[in-house]
Design an enzyme around this catalytic site. Sequence first.
Site, PDB file in Angstrom:
ATOM      1  N   SER A   2       2.027  -3.851   3.665  1.00  0.00           N
ATOM      2  CA  SER A   2       1.252  -3.674   4.884  1.00  0.00           C
ATOM      3  C   SER A   2       1.737  -3.978   6.303  1.00  0.00           C
ATOM      4  CB  SER A   2      -0.205  -4.034   4.799  1.00  0.00           C
ATOM      5  OG  SER A   2      -0.860  -3.323   3.944  1.00  0.00           O
ATOM      6  N   LYS A  31       2.641  -1.452   8.572  1.00  0.00           N
ATOM      7  CA  LYS A  31       1.832  -0.883   9.414  1.00  0.00           C
ATOM      8  C   LYS A  31       1.898  -1.074  10.935  1.00  0.00           C
ATOM      9  CE  LYS A  31      -1.337  -0.878   5.293  1.00  0.00           C
ATOM     10  NZ  LYS A  31      -2.528  -1.552   4.885  1.00  0.00           N
ATOM     11  N   TYR A  62       3.934   7.117   3.202  1.00  0.00           N
ATOM     12  CA  TYR A  62       3.243   5.800   3.135  1.00  0.00           C
ATOM     13  C   TYR A  62       3.718   5.112   2.048  1.00  0.00           C
ATOM     14  CZ  TYR A  62      -0.503   2.360   2.586  1.00  0.00           C
ATOM     15  OH  TYR A  62      -1.266   1.217   2.413  1.00  0.00           O
ATOM     16  N   TYR A  87      -7.564  -8.652   7.462  1.00  0.00           N
ATOM     17  CA  TYR A  87      -8.615  -7.930   7.015  1.00  0.00           C
ATOM     18  C   TYR A  87      -9.832  -8.852   7.052  1.00  0.00           C
ATOM     19  CZ  TYR A  87      -4.529  -5.422   5.097  1.00  0.00           C
ATOM     20  OH  TYR A  87      -3.535  -4.519   5.185  1.00  0.00           O
ATOM     21  N   VAL A 146       0.778  -7.284   0.892  1.00  0.00           N
ATOM     22  CA  VAL A 146       0.534  -7.707  -0.619  1.00  0.00           C
ATOM     23  C   VAL A 146       1.632  -7.963  -1.235  1.00  0.00           C
ATOM     24  CG1 VAL A 146      -1.697  -6.478  -0.961  1.00  0.00           C
ATOM     25  CG2 VAL A 146       0.291  -5.517  -1.507  1.00  0.00           C
TER      26      VAL A 146
HETATM   27  O1  DON Z   1      -1.395   0.505  -0.038  1.00  0.00           O
HETATM   28  C1  DON Z   1      -1.297  -0.274  -0.625  1.00  0.00           C
HETATM   29  O2  DON Z   1      -2.327  -0.819  -1.264  1.00  0.00           O
HETATM   30  C2  DON Z   1      -0.153  -1.388  -0.386  1.00  0.00           C
HETATM   31  N1  DON Z   1       0.896  -0.382  -0.245  1.00  0.00           N
HETATM   32  C3  DON Z   1      -0.263  -2.132   0.975  1.00  0.00           C
HETATM   33  C4  DON Z   1      -1.475  -2.806   0.842  1.00  0.00           C
HETATM   34  C5  DON Z   1      -1.225  -4.426   1.633  1.00  0.00           C
HETATM   35  O3  DON Z   1      -0.191  -4.815   1.703  1.00  0.00           O
HETATM   36  C6  DON Z   1      -2.475  -4.936   1.829  1.00  0.00           C
HETATM   37  N2  DON Z   1      -2.112  -6.211   2.779  1.00  0.00           N
HETATM   38  N3  DON Z   1      -2.219  -7.260   2.328  1.00  0.00           N
END
Ligand code: DON
Length: 324
Positions: free
Chosen positions: A65, A68, A192, A240, A258
């Site tokens: 993330s 982003k 994405y 978040y 993540v």
């Molecule tokens: O879309 C997802 O669930 C993961 N590729 C990215 C989510 C993420 O990194 C949330 N952050 N902490």
Amino acid sequence: MALRVRAAMEAISLAMADQTDRGEVAFYIPELATSDPQNFAMSVSLASGEQISVGTSDTAFSIQSISKIFTLAIALGRFGDGFWRRVGREPSTMAFNSIQELEIRKGRPANPFVNAGAITTTDMILAGSTPAECIGEILQFVRLAASDDEIFVNPAVAASETATGHKNWALAHVLTAFGNLEHPCEMTLGVYFHQCAIAMTCAQLARCGRFLAGFDAEQDLVAAKHVRSINALMMTCGHYNGSGEFAYRVGIPSKSGVGGGILAIVPHVASIAVWSPGLDRDGNSLLGIQALELLSESMGWSLFQGATSSLDNPLVSNRSRTCR
Ligand code: DON
């Protein structure tokens, strides 16, 4: 300042090695489930160009993330304020991949950092190009920002999430149902999943974040007004549901992924990358946050500090001077 930063980072690295509760790795992306929670790295890039690193700072990890931030920078550069017609800028109340929250908000995601908001952002920058070209543009942006061409997508991670990212497929379909996705789900999610699978070392990520710190050398990459918007979003939404807690404990704009990485910015002072793959219940690096809390505390880097805080922080020292 570099000497003080190094001393603080070395002490933090030792403290982190002793931690037994290291959180849980992101099991929902099979390729990340094998990450070793023993890893810990931190790298700080200062305004002077000096860079201080500790731990496994040359091991590449999945930025997830954190990507982003970079797609938001590209989107703001292309659409300006028009960007906000399709995405909000308020903290979310549910998990980062909540379908319920998107439904309640009638298909307009809370902010560009929850998955639905990031998928919409990617859909916007995909306009006028093929998915391959769009992934190329994102890679070009991060390579330019980090002054490093050795940054790549990890195809195994992208394939792993393409196959198992059912919540993201659901979010893309809900966005489509509300008329907030312009491309077929597989095209937008194709980009994405690849942006999330970009791999960087802590050292590369800290350099990549320099454009957000407002250093003179990086002023041309993203307009100052967009840098301000991105930092504001990082402060309020970057972790978040854990964003309030992070502001309280660390007090600087920051964005987690993540994969266990966090990019944090001390305006005009430092760009900081930290990585430890074990996550807390909000999906943010458990040790990463602890390490940033210790560093911010020992350097007096919280933006919410009182007037007696570290003179190393020009924001704080300038402010206290003008207020008198
Ligand atoms: O879309 C997802 O669930 C993961 N590729 C990215 C989510 C993420 O990194 C949330 N952050 N902490």
